[in-house]
Design a protein around this motif. Structure first.
Motif, PDB file in Angstrom:
ATOM      1  N   ILE A 157       0.848  -1.188   0.000  1.00 20.08           N
ATOM      2  CA  ILE A 157       0.000   0.000   0.000  1.00 20.08           C
ATOM      3  C   ILE A 157       0.889   1.245   0.000  1.00 20.08           C
ATOM      4  O   ILE A 157       1.870   1.312   0.745  1.00 20.08           O
ATOM      5  CB  ILE A 157      -0.916  -0.001   1.247  1.00 20.08           C
ATOM      6  CG1 ILE A 157      -1.850  -1.222   1.215  1.00 20.08           C
ATOM      7  CG2 ILE A 157      -1.725   1.290   1.329  1.00 20.08           C
ATOM      8  CD1 ILE A 157      -2.676  -1.380   2.474  1.00 20.08           C
ATOM      9  N   PRO A 158       0.590   2.233  -0.855  1.00 17.02           N
ATOM     10  CA  PRO A 158       1.434   3.442  -0.917  1.00 17.02           C
ATOM     11  C   PRO A 158       1.611   4.085   0.465  1.00 17.02           C
ATOM     12  O   PRO A 158       0.676   4.142   1.271  1.00 17.02           O
ATOM     13  CB  PRO A 158       0.653   4.359  -1.855  1.00 17.02           C
ATOM     14  CG  PRO A 158      -0.125   3.423  -2.725  1.00 17.02           C
ATOM     15  CD  PRO A 158      -0.502   2.276  -1.833  1.00 17.02           C
ATOM     16  N   ARG A 159       2.815   4.567   0.720  1.00 20.22           N
ATOM     17  CA  ARG A 159       3.150   5.140   2.019  1.00 20.22           C
ATOM     18  C   ARG A 159       2.217   6.301   2.366  1.00 20.22           C
ATOM     19  O   ARG A 159       1.826   6.470   3.523  1.00 20.22           O
ATOM     20  CB  ARG A 159       4.599   5.618   2.006  1.00 20.22           C
ATOM     21  CG  ARG A 159       5.057   6.236   3.336  1.00 20.22           C
ATOM     22  CD  ARG A 159       6.554   6.454   3.323  1.00 20.22           C
ATOM     23  NE  ARG A 159       6.963   7.318   2.226  1.00 20.22           N
ATOM     24  CZ  ARG A 159       6.950   8.660   2.281  1.00 20.22           C
ATOM     25  NH1 ARG A 159       6.561   9.274   3.382  1.00 20.22           N
ATOM     26  NH2 ARG A 159       7.332   9.373   1.254  1.00 20.22           N
ATOM     27  N   GLU A 160       1.843   7.096   1.361  1.00 23.13           N
ATOM     28  CA  GLU A 160       0.978   8.240   1.621  1.00 23.13           C
ATOM     29  C   GLU A 160      -0.381   7.793   2.159  1.00 23.13           C
ATOM     30  O   GLU A 160      -0.956   8.443   3.047  1.00 23.13           O
ATOM     31  CB  GLU A 160       0.791   9.063   0.340  1.00 23.13           C
ATOM     32  CG  GLU A 160       2.052   9.728  -0.188  1.00 23.13           C
ATOM     33  CD  GLU A 160       2.976   8.745  -0.918  1.00 23.13           C
ATOM     34  OE1 GLU A 160       2.532   7.604  -1.179  1.00 23.13           O
ATOM     35  OE2 GLU A 160       4.125   9.124  -1.206  1.00 23.13           O
ATOM     36  N   HIS A 161      -0.886   6.685   1.628  1.00 21.45           N
ATOM     37  CA  HIS A 161      -2.181   6.184   2.099  1.00 21.45           C
ATOM     38  C   HIS A 161      -2.070   5.666   3.537  1.00 21.45           C
ATOM     39  O   HIS A 161      -2.963   5.913   4.361  1.00 21.45           O
ATOM     40  CB  HIS A 161      -2.681   5.068   1.179  1.00 21.45           C
ATOM     41  CG  HIS A 161      -4.016   4.517   1.583  1.00 21.45           C
ATOM     42  ND1 HIS A 161      -5.191   5.211   1.408  1.00 21.45           N
ATOM     43  CD2 HIS A 161      -4.360   3.340   2.181  1.00 21.45           C
ATOM     44  CE1 HIS A 161      -6.203   4.499   1.867  1.00 21.45           C
ATOM     45  NE2 HIS A 161      -5.731   3.364   2.354  1.00 21.45           N
TER      46      HIS A 161
END
Length: 245
Positions: free
Chosen positions: A195-199
């Motif tokens: 999962i993308p770090r920003e999410h």
């Protein structure tokens, strides 16, 4: 120790939440059968960690969506340890697709692994529970309460798990077998590492306790439900989401 002289079978026990559950139940005194889809170094590492800490465990392998494999592996566990007191149905998969891209294979595969396996494992284990009863803990998801984009089928599989939890609790209560579930939100495991770090940062910010769950957070809740501390709790799903939902 609260699970002294108990035998616990943990599906999906070779990594992530399942591995943390296996280690925690062992720390509470249980002998643990660590079940993974395949024989693996990861499962062996969980067993080794338990043994280094003074516990007792062994690794087993089976596809929990395969009825024949389930019957075989439960037989192996009972042959090795004599009985089953605690069953943790943790094995699961989560594949993402938008509604327009859903197909039968996507649907069938997730329901087979996430939902049917709960039925198959429970059926296979029940004859080996002692007369005094035992505990079954199923792993659901907080998405049942707040579904996410592209996870409609996964969410449906977990909603079905919660329905089975309530129904099985009603049916098995006369045998003194309690059936409960835990419902974590995003947990820091290798499964969620894509999962993308920003999410992930956004999810942590939206969680009242200000962080993502660690596998041990969920394992502690499972250990509670599996112990006599929860002796008057059955048919319930415990949200273990740090207040996110």
């Amino acid at each position: 120790m609260k699970l002294q002289n108990k035998v616990a079978l943990v599906t999906g026990g070779s990594r992530g939440i399942g591995a943390a559950i296996a280690r925690r139940l062992a720390a509470d005194g249980a002998t643990v059968a660590v079940l993974g889809r395949h024989a693996s170094a990861a499962a062996d590492a969980v067993v080794a960690a338990i043994e280094r800490a003074g516990g007792r465990a062994a690794a087993f392998a089976a596809d929990v969506s395969d009825d024949t494999a389930v019957a075989r592996v439960v037989g192996e566990v009972v042959k090795r340890f004599g009985r089953i007191d605690v069953l943790v149905n943790n094995a699961g998969i989560a594949d993402m697709k938008f509604l327009g891209d859903l197909d039968r294979a996507h649907f069938d595969t997730q329901f087979a692994v996430n939902t049917w396996s709960v039925v198959a494992m429970t059926q296979a284990a029940l004859p080996h529970f002692p007369a005094e009863g035992g505990n079954i803990v199923n792993v659901s998801s907080s998405l049942v309460q707040a579904p996410g984009t592209q996870l409609s089928v996964y969410t449906a599989t977990k909603a079905a798990v919660e329905a089975l939890t309530r129904a099985f609790a009603n049916e098995l209560g006369p045998r003194q077998i309690r059936v409960n579930a835990v419902a974590p939100h995003i947990t820091a495991t290798d499964m969620t590492s894509v999962i993308p770090r920003e999410h992930l940062e956004s999810e942590a910010a939206l969680t009242p306790l200000g962080r993502l769950a660690q596998p041990e957070d969920v394992a502690d809740a499972v250990a509670f439900l599996a112990s006599s501390d929860a002796r008057w709790v059955t048919g319930r799903t415990l949200l273990t989401d740090g207040g996110r939902v």
